[in-house]
Design an enzyme around this catalytic site. Structure first.
Site, short mmCIF file in Angstrom:
data_model
loop_
_atom_site.label_atom_id
_atom_site.label_comp_id
_atom_site.label_asym_id
_atom_site.label_seq_id
_atom_site.Cartn_x
_atom_site.Cartn_y
_atom_site.Cartn_z
N TYR A 1 64.21 -10.13 25.90
CA TYR A 1 63.30 -10.03 26.82
C TYR A 1 62.51 -11.14 26.83
O TYR A 1 62.06 -11.98 27.97
CB TYR A 1 62.31 -8.77 26.67
O1 LIG Z 1 52.65 -8.28 25.82
C1 LIG Z 1 54.14 -8.20 26.07
O2 LIG Z 1 54.47 -9.22 26.58
C2 LIG Z 1 54.87 -6.76 25.99
O3 LIG Z 1 54.00 -6.01 25.92
C3 LIG Z 1 54.39 -4.79 25.74
O4 LIG Z 1 55.40 -4.86 24.60
P1 LIG Z 1 54.88 -4.31 22.96
O5 LIG Z 1 53.80 -5.03 22.75
O6 LIG Z 1 56.10 -4.19 22.21
O7 LIG Z 1 54.28 -2.51 23.37
P2 LIG Z 1 54.69 -1.24 23.08
O8 LIG Z 1 56.35 -1.14 23.23
O9 LIG Z 1 53.79 -0.51 23.62
O10 LIG Z 1 54.60 -1.31 21.41
C4 LIG Z 1 53.29 -1.68 21.01
C5 LIG Z 1 53.18 -1.61 19.57
O11 LIG Z 1 53.80 -0.28 18.95
C6 LIG Z 1 54.82 -0.29 17.91
N1 LIG Z 1 55.79 0.85 18.27
C7 LIG Z 1 56.25 0.91 19.43
C8 LIG Z 1 57.16 2.11 19.54
C9 LIG Z 1 57.26 2.88 18.67
O12 LIG Z 1 57.80 4.01 18.73
N2 LIG Z 1 56.53 2.97 17.51
C10 LIG Z 1 55.61 1.77 17.29
O13 LIG Z 1 55.22 1.64 16.16
C11 LIG Z 1 55.41 -1.66 18.51
O14 LIG Z 1 56.15 -2.15 17.36
C12 LIG Z 1 54.30 -2.46 18.86
O15 LIG Z 1 53.70 -3.15 17.61
C13 LIG Z 1 55.44 -4.43 26.85
O16 LIG Z 1 56.05 -3.26 26.47
C14 LIG Z 1 56.58 -5.40 27.19
O17 LIG Z 1 57.10 -5.03 28.33
C15 LIG Z 1 55.81 -6.72 27.36
O18 LIG Z 1 55.05 -6.76 28.48
#
Ligand SMILES: O=C(O)[C@H]1O[C@H](OP(=O)(O)OP(=O)(O)OC[C@H]2O[C@@H](n3ccc(=O)[nH]c3=O)[C@H](O)[C@@H]2O)[C@H](O)[C@@H](O)[C@H]1O
Length: 431
Positions: free
Chosen positions: A242
């Site tokens: 991504y």
């Molecule tokens: O800023 C971005 O560029 C991206 O932001 C977002 O990604 P992330 O920051 O990864 O958000 P998100 O999935 O909500 O996970 C948040 C936290 O929860 C943790 N997480 C997640 C799932 C889970 O089951 N458990 C968990 O601990 C996980 O490890 C993480 O630490 C957008 O989805 C992406 O499209 C993109 O725009």
């Protein structure tokens, strides 16, 4: 002088050799020659028809692939109405991914202040399409028309530019999600690379060329450890496909700026959340599971360090998007040719105040009044990064960007929307 017959049937050794002295023979040959001419013409026509039909079926199957159901007088009228500008010096904006989370909010903000807005969305099933349809109804109620189609459909995009001389393109259509890239890598290439190029091709050829503002991502910082993340920090170590496709998008848009004079602004969004949000994101799926009494998985980094994100509320992101459109500067090209240098900008849009994931869960518990069942799990090697933290001084200076919503306030608004949207009454779904 060679006769017509000679030209059609050259005198070569073999069964078609003509005996000029024999009248019967001559008549036979004349007759045969005209039959053969007709035969050749018929063959030619059959070949022409066959190639036309196969071309048509190619075009048709292409349209089927994009599930396009567009065109017609009524369709064009809806687009023109939706693109109507209702304020002085207003814009006409093509919003891609308009039925998405950020797309819906940005479209509404633009329409409310009098800009013309036309949306496009392919309504794919990466997450529940009924939520996208509900967002579409919301937009329709505000006079915003959403074209159902894919940004890879070059004919459709070109048609939209024929109908409306868009001043700006707000490009938010993308395959989102960091971890899903391991499951379906090609969907990222399809939307974030191929789709982007198709859209930029249309923008470059449009007359006048629009200014383009598009969604990059905080994920481009990848394994960068310098905090807070500044736009000038290295972005050549993506941790997920991504992130790699978003980084590629930054390079691709740069070439269109350089070669064709397109005005480009890339926005690195930091984990955007809020009402009408994305069900695949942690804050959303945690809410669903907590309300249903199901456990949630909370990832932890190396040495059990909590993961942290610079969670950014949707209204702040919208202000950053609108500020970017308003300051974007003009594209300089015409007829597909650059006529001078055009702006190329990249901004962080974050909250500049990271919060750990366990804290996010505690805030949700408070707002939902339900205790979460946490399962702590070591962060799998699936593209996640341990933390994000935006330096937003550039956006502050150039766009007047100033986030005002902290995570507790923003999640309160999200929870209120969630309970109402899914019909919860005192913690129970009523539909
Ligand atoms: O800023 C971005 O560029 C991206 O932001 C977002 O990604 P992330 O920051 O990864 O958000 P998100 O999935 O909500 O996970 C948040 C936290 O929860 C943790 N997480 C997640 C799932 C889970 O089951 N458990 C968990 O601990 C996980 O490890 C993480 O630490 C957008 O989805 C992406 O499209 C993109 O725009």
């Amino acid at each position: 002088m060679p006769s017509l017959e000679d030209e059609l049937f050259p005198s070569t050794p073999g069964k078609f050799k003509i005996d000029r002295n024999h009248t019967m023979n001559r008549q036979f040959h004349r007759c045969f020659a005209s039959t053969s001419t007709m035969f050749l013409w018929a063959l030619f026509l059959v070949a022409l028809t066959a190639s036309y039909l196969s071309f048509q079926s190619f075009v048709d199957s292409g349209s089927r692939y994009f599930t396009a159901s567009w065109g017609g007088i009524q369709w064009e009228k809806q687009i023109r109405n939706s693109a109507q500008i209702r304020r002085s010096n207003g814009k006409s904006v093509l919003v891609t991914g308009a039925a998405g989370f950020v797309g819906t909010h940005v479209s509404l903000a633009l329409k409310k202040r009098g800009d013309g807005v036309v949306g496009i969305d392919n309504f794919n099933n990466y997450y529940d399409p009924s939520l996208k349809k509900a967002r579409k109804s919301l937009l329709n109620n505000h006079g915003i028309f959403i074209v159902e189609g894919d940004i890879n459909d070059a004919r459709l995009i070109a048609r939209l530019f024929d109908i409306v001389a868009f001043t700006h393109v707000m490009h938010l259509a993308a395959q989102a999600g960091v971890r899903y890239a391991m499951e379906n890598p090609h969907s990222y290439v399809h939307s974030n690379i191929a789709g982007l190029v198709t859209l930029l091709e249309a923008c470059k050829s449009a007359n006048p060329q629009p200014s383009v503002v598009w969604a990059s991502s905080s994920s481009v910082y990848g394994l960068n450890e310098k905090v807070p993340f500044s736009e000038s920090d290295r972005t050549d170590q993506p941790a997920s496909l991504y992130a790699a496709t978003k980084k590629a998008g930054e390079e691709i848009t740069h070439t269109y700026n350089h070669i064709y004079g397109l005005s480009i602004t890339g926005l690195r969004f930091f984990t955007v959340y809020g009402p009408w949000g994305r069900p695949d994101m942690a804050y959303f799926s945690f809410t669903r599971n907590i309300l249903q009494g199901k456990p949630i998985t909370v990832y932890r980094g190396k040495n059990r360090v909590d993961l942290a994100r610079d969670f950014t509320y949707i209204d702040d992101i919208v202000k950053g998007c609108v500020g970017s459109l308003d300051t974007s500067g003009k594209s300089t090209g015409s007829g597909g040719k650059k006529r001078g240098p055009a702006p190329y900008r990249i901004f962080n849009l974050g909250n500049t105040s990271p919060v750990t994931v366990p804290t996010l869960v505690s805030i949700l518990e408070r707002h939902l009044k339900v205790k979460a069942k946490r399962n702590f799990v070591d962060m799998p090697g699936n593209g996640d990064v341990p933390f994000t933290h935006a330096n937003i001084s550039l956006a502050q200076r150039e766009l007047g960007y100033k986030p005002t919503t902290d995570l507790a306030t923003g999640l309160k608004k999200f929870v209120k929307w969630y309970l109402s949207y899914y019909g919860y009454n005192h913690g129970k779904a009523v539909n």
